[in-house]
Design a protein around this motif. Structure first.
Motif, PDB file in Angstrom:
ATOM      1  N   THR A   3     -44.526 -27.500 -82.287  1.00 49.85           N
ATOM      2  CA  THR A   3     -45.694 -28.385 -82.350  1.00 49.85           C
ATOM      3  C   THR A   3     -46.290 -28.367 -83.759  1.00 49.85           C
ATOM      4  OG1 THR A   3     -46.150 -27.392 -80.201  1.00 49.85           O
ATOM      5  CG2 THR A   3     -47.781 -28.938 -81.037  1.00 49.85           C
ATOM      6  N   PRO A   4     -46.603 -29.539 -84.334  1.00 49.48           N
ATOM      7  CA  PRO A   4     -47.161 -29.558 -85.690  1.00 49.48           C
ATOM      8  C   PRO A   4     -48.571 -28.975 -85.758  1.00 49.48           C
ATOM      9  CG  PRO A   4     -46.927 -31.801 -84.813  1.00 49.48           C
ATOM     10  CD  PRO A   4     -46.382 -30.877 -83.786  1.00 49.48           C
ATOM     11  N   ILE A   5     -48.861 -28.270 -86.830  1.00 51.77           N
ATOM     12  CA  ILE A   5     -50.227 -27.785 -87.044  1.00 51.77           C
ATOM     13  C   ILE A   5     -50.726 -28.146 -88.449  1.00 51.77           C
ATOM     14  CG2 ILE A   5     -50.247 -25.915 -85.339  1.00 51.77           C
ATOM     15  CD1 ILE A   5     -49.727 -23.937 -87.608  1.00 51.77           C
ATOM     16  N   THR A   6     -52.049 -28.342 -88.521  1.00 51.50           N
ATOM     17  CA  THR A   6     -52.708 -28.709 -89.773  1.00 51.50           C
ATOM     18  C   THR A   6     -53.715 -27.620 -90.137  1.00 51.50           C
ATOM     19  OG1 THR A   6     -52.493 -31.064 -89.237  1.00 51.50           O
ATOM     20  CG2 THR A   6     -54.166 -30.480 -90.866  1.00 51.50           C
ATOM     21  N   LEU A   7     -53.631 -27.150 -91.393  1.00 50.35           N
ATOM     22  CA  LEU A   7     -54.552 -26.119 -91.879  1.00 50.35           C
ATOM     23  C   LEU A   7     -55.481 -26.712 -92.921  1.00 50.35           C
ATOM     24  CD1 LEU A   7     -52.048 -23.205 -92.614  1.00 50.35           C
ATOM     25  CD2 LEU A   7     -53.409 -23.610 -90.557  1.00 50.35           C
ATOM     26  N   ALA A   8     -56.790 -26.463 -92.779  1.00 49.09           N
ATOM     27  CA  ALA A   8     -57.763 -26.945 -93.769  1.00 49.09           C
ATOM     28  C   ALA A   8     -58.105 -25.825 -94.739  1.00 49.09           C
ATOM     29  CB  ALA A   8     -59.027 -27.430 -93.062  1.00 49.09           C
ATOM     30  N   LEU A   9     -57.905 -26.110 -96.045  1.00 46.46           N
ATOM     31  CA  LEU A   9     -58.232 -25.141 -97.091  1.00 46.46           C
ATOM     32  C   LEU A   9     -59.033 -25.863 -98.169  1.00 46.46           C
ATOM     33  CD1 LEU A   9     -54.756 -23.397 -97.612  1.00 46.46           C
ATOM     34  CD2 LEU A   9     -56.689 -22.546 -96.252  1.00 46.46           C
ATOM     35  N   VAL A  53     -59.961 -29.858 -98.334  1.00 45.25           N
ATOM     36  CA  VAL A  53     -61.306 -30.379 -98.074  1.00 45.25           C
ATOM     37  C   VAL A  53     -62.320 -29.545 -98.862  1.00 45.25           C
ATOM     38  CG1 VAL A  53     -60.585 -31.132 -95.772  1.00 45.25           C
ATOM     39  CG2 VAL A  53     -61.779 -28.949 -96.013  1.00 45.25           C
ATOM     40  N   ARG A  54     -63.539 -30.021 -98.967  1.00 45.21           N
ATOM     41  CA  ARG A  54     -64.598 -29.230 -99.601  1.00 45.21           C
ATOM     42  C   ARG A  54     -64.800 -27.960 -98.789  1.00 45.21           C
ATOM     43  NH1 ARG A  54     -68.261 -31.744-103.314  1.00 45.21           N
ATOM     44  NH2 ARG A  54     -69.470 -29.814-103.271  1.00 45.21           N
ATOM     45  N   ALA A  55     -65.139 -26.857 -99.492  1.00 41.86           N
ATOM     46  CA  ALA A  55     -65.300 -25.568 -98.810  1.00 41.86           C
ATOM     47  C   ALA A  55     -66.264 -25.681 -97.628  1.00 41.86           C
ATOM     48  CB  ALA A  55     -65.785 -24.512 -99.797  1.00 41.86           C
ATOM     49  N   SER A  56     -67.356 -26.404 -97.834  1.00 48.88           N
ATOM     50  CA  SER A  56     -68.365 -26.510 -96.767  1.00 48.88           C
ATOM     51  C   SER A  56     -67.959 -27.481 -95.661  1.00 48.88           C
ATOM     52  CB  SER A  56     -69.713 -26.901 -97.367  1.00 48.88           C
ATOM     53  OG  SER A  56     -69.534 -27.951 -98.282  1.00 48.88           O
ATOM     54  N   ASP A  57     -66.868 -28.224 -95.850  1.00 52.31           N
ATOM     55  CA  ASP A  57     -66.388 -29.138 -94.809  1.00 52.31           C
ATOM     56  C   ASP A  57     -65.320 -28.507 -93.906  1.00 52.31           C
ATOM     57  OD1 ASP A  57     -68.058 -31.227 -95.595  1.00 52.31           O
ATOM     58  OD2 ASP A  57     -66.554 -32.112 -96.933  1.00 52.31           O
ATOM     59  N   VAL A  58     -64.819 -27.326 -94.263  1.00 54.29           N
ATOM     60  CA  VAL A  58     -63.759 -26.705 -93.445  1.00 54.29           C
ATOM     61  C   VAL A  58     -64.182 -26.538 -91.976  1.00 54.29           C
ATOM     62  CG1 VAL A  58     -62.414 -24.579 -93.078  1.00 54.29           C
ATOM     63  CG2 VAL A  58     -62.512 -25.607 -95.363  1.00 54.29           C
ATOM     64  N   PRO A  59     -65.381 -25.977 -91.685  1.00 51.98           N
ATOM     65  CA  PRO A  59     -65.753 -25.828 -90.268  1.00 51.98           C
ATOM     66  C   PRO A  59     -65.812 -27.170 -89.530  1.00 51.98           C
ATOM     67  CG  PRO A  59     -67.266 -24.591 -91.663  1.00 51.98           C
ATOM     68  CD  PRO A  59     -66.401 -25.406 -92.582  1.00 51.98           C
ATOM     69  N   THR A  60     -66.274 -28.207 -90.216  1.00 51.96           N
ATOM     70  CA  THR A  60     -66.378 -29.532 -89.586  1.00 51.96           C
ATOM     71  C   THR A  60     -64.991 -30.051 -89.205  1.00 51.96           C
ATOM     72  OG1 THR A  60     -68.285 -29.948 -90.995  1.00 51.96           O
ATOM     73  CG2 THR A  60     -67.308 -31.866 -89.902  1.00 51.96           C
ATOM     74  N   TYR A  61     -64.045 -29.945 -90.118  1.00 52.30           N
ATOM     75  CA  TYR A  61     -62.679 -30.400 -89.827  1.00 52.30           C
ATOM     76  C   TYR A  61     -62.092 -29.658 -88.631  1.00 52.30           C
ATOM     77  CZ  TYR A  61     -61.822 -33.805 -93.438  1.00 52.30           C
ATOM     78  OH  TYR A  61     -61.849 -34.948 -94.169  1.00 52.30           O
ATOM     79  N   ALA A  67     -58.399 -30.618 -88.270  1.00 56.47           N
ATOM     80  CA  ALA A  67     -57.442 -29.563 -88.606  1.00 56.47           C
ATOM     81  C   ALA A  67     -57.434 -28.590 -87.431  1.00 56.47           C
ATOM     82  CB  ALA A  67     -57.835 -28.855 -89.891  1.00 56.47           C
ATOM     83  N   ASP A  68     -56.311 -27.922 -87.229  1.00 59.02           N
ATOM     84  CA  ASP A  68     -56.225 -26.962 -86.116  1.00 59.02           C
ATOM     85  C   ASP A  68     -56.812 -25.617 -86.504  1.00 59.02           C
ATOM     86  OD1 ASP A  68     -54.698 -28.685 -84.298  1.00 59.02           O
ATOM     87  OD2 ASP A  68     -53.150 -28.524 -85.857  1.00 59.02           O
ATOM     88  N   ALA A  69     -56.728 -25.303 -87.784  1.00 58.65           N
ATOM     89  CA  ALA A  69     -57.244 -24.027 -88.277  1.00 58.65           C
ATOM     90  C   ALA A  69     -57.633 -24.189 -89.733  1.00 58.65           C
ATOM     91  CB  ALA A  69     -56.182 -22.932 -88.122  1.00 58.65           C
ATOM     92  N   ALA A 193     -59.703 -25.662 -78.665  1.00 56.03           N
ATOM     93  CA  ALA A 193     -58.818 -26.481 -77.833  1.00 56.03           C
ATOM     94  C   ALA A 193     -57.380 -26.404 -78.350  1.00 56.03           C
ATOM     95  CB  ALA A 193     -59.297 -27.928 -77.813  1.00 56.03           C
ATOM     96  N   ALA A 194     -57.232 -26.425 -79.687  1.00 54.74           N
ATOM     97  CA  ALA A 194     -55.896 -26.351 -80.282  1.00 54.74           C
ATOM     98  C   ALA A 194     -55.232 -25.033 -79.934  1.00 54.74           C
ATOM     99  CB  ALA A 194     -55.979 -26.518 -81.803  1.00 54.74           C
ATOM    100  N   LEU A 195     -56.038 -23.983 -79.850  1.00 57.20           N
ATOM    101  CA  LEU A 195     -55.477 -22.669 -79.531  1.00 57.20           C
ATOM    102  C   LEU A 195     -54.772 -22.694 -78.173  1.00 57.20           C
ATOM    103  CD1 LEU A 195     -55.272 -19.789 -80.663  1.00 57.20           C
ATOM    104  CD2 LEU A 195     -57.255 -19.212 -79.272  1.00 57.20           C
ATOM    105  N   LYS A 196     -55.278 -23.517 -77.263  1.00 62.17           N
ATOM    106  CA  LYS A 196     -54.634 -23.641 -75.950  1.00 62.17           C
ATOM    107  C   LYS A 196     -53.430 -24.567 -76.023  1.00 62.17           C
ATOM    108  CE  LYS A 196     -58.763 -22.569 -73.300  1.00 62.17           C
ATOM    109  NZ  LYS A 196     -59.992 -23.202 -73.848  1.00 62.17           N
ATOM    110  N   LEU A 197     -53.611 -25.723 -76.690  1.00 68.78           N
ATOM    111  CA  LEU A 197     -52.562 -26.746 -76.708  1.00 68.78           C
ATOM    112  C   LEU A 197     -51.410 -26.406 -77.650  1.00 68.78           C
ATOM    113  CD1 LEU A 197     -54.960 -29.824 -76.769  1.00 68.78           C
ATOM    114  CD2 LEU A 197     -53.531 -29.088 -74.829  1.00 68.78           C
ATOM    115  N   LYS A 198     -51.718 -25.670 -78.710  1.00 66.73           N
ATOM    116  CA  LYS A 198     -50.696 -25.340 -79.722  1.00 66.73           C
ATOM    117  C   LYS A 198     -50.611 -23.830 -79.860  1.00 66.73           C
ATOM    118  CE  LYS A 198     -51.724 -29.581 -82.243  1.00 66.73           C
ATOM    119  NZ  LYS A 198     -51.875 -30.194 -83.569  1.00 66.73           N
TER     120      LYS A 198
END
Ligand code: PRT
Ligand code: MG
Length: 214
Positions: A3-9, A53-61, A67-69, A193-198
């Motif tokens: 399953t594909p995953i997306t990481l926000a940094l 993403v901007r550092a302060s936008d990571v939690p929002t994503y 993003a999944d993580a 939710a991603a933790l369950k699905l992925k």
């Protein structure tokens, strides 16, 4: 297929300091964000991509599933709130501290002793409000988005609440650290939710990061 995953940094220290952890998880980012203008970076693992993403936008994503993580500083997480986020690991990276600083010639201890009302400039209003409330110090908070160091020098504020790492920025501006509020490092944040699905790819990532960060 996994399953594909997306990481926000965020670009800069978080990206740089997360790279060794990714490497330990067998993930190599294929582009350098300092030279590429791309906001989505591929990795050697076809199912893993990194979004910048901007550092302060990571939690929002991560909260909204953009993003999944991701990786975010404790400062950012406290200011933003952690609703809907799973925080499995303190990665011990991008370390610094949140501190109160004033001009060299400002007698902070005396101002506090006398019960003076302090004008405090900061980007971190939640952390600052809680800190001074606990101390029983009355403050007027002035919200800024950057260059906090300038506030006491121009008379905008008596004190600032900001991140300090080497202390070089404070010294260069003739400011002194008078109180350490908390130590800061960055955490892995995961969408619940991603933790369950992925579960499989995310568990693999969490386990590899845990091993590498230990
Ligand atoms: O830069 P941008 O506005 O996009 O966002 P950001 O400043 O939040 O991002 P970034 O990449 O600068 O910081 C990301 C995270 O790194 C922060 O959320 C912190 O958790 C962590 N971190 C670690 C730091 C520092 N060290 C740090 N020194 N973040 C900022 N600083 C700044 C500080 O604000 C001050 O201006 O560096 C200056 C002080 O550094 P010294 O070494 O002179 O003391
Ligand atoms: Mg910055």
């Amino acid at each position: 297929m996994t399953t594909p995953i997306t990481l926000a940094l965020s670009k800069g220290r978080i990206f740089e300091e997360t790279l060794p952890l990714l490497r330990a998880a067998g993930i190599e980012v294929l582009e350098d964000p300092e030279t590429s203008r791309k906001l989505i970076l591929a990795t050697n693992q076809p199912h893993v991509r990194v979004v910048l993403v901007r550092a302060s936008d990571v939690p929002t994503y991560v909260q909204h599933g953009g993003a999944d993580a991701g990786v975010a500083g404790r400062d950012v997480l406290i200011e933003h709130g952690v609703e809907g986020l799973y925080l499995p690991l303190d990665l011990g990276i991008a370390r610094c501290r949140m501190s109160v600083a004033v001009r060299e010639d400002f007698d902070y201890a005396a101002a506090v002793r006398q019960g003076a009302r302090l004008r405090v400039a900061t980007k971190y209003t939640r952390i600052a409000r809680e800190h001074f409330a606990e101390k029983g110090v009355h403050v007027d908070l002035i919200k800024l988005y950057g260059s906090m160091e300038l506030a006491p020098l121009t008379g905008l504020a008596d004190a600032i609440v900001d991140l300090v790492s080497t202390g070089g920025t404070l010294r260069a501006n003739k400011l002194v650290e008078v109180e350490r509020i908390m130590d800061i490092s960055s955490r892995l944040v995961v969408n619940q939710a991603a933790l369950k699905l992925k579960r499989e790819p995310l568990r693999a990532l969490i386990d590899a990061f845990a091993k590498a960060a230990a």
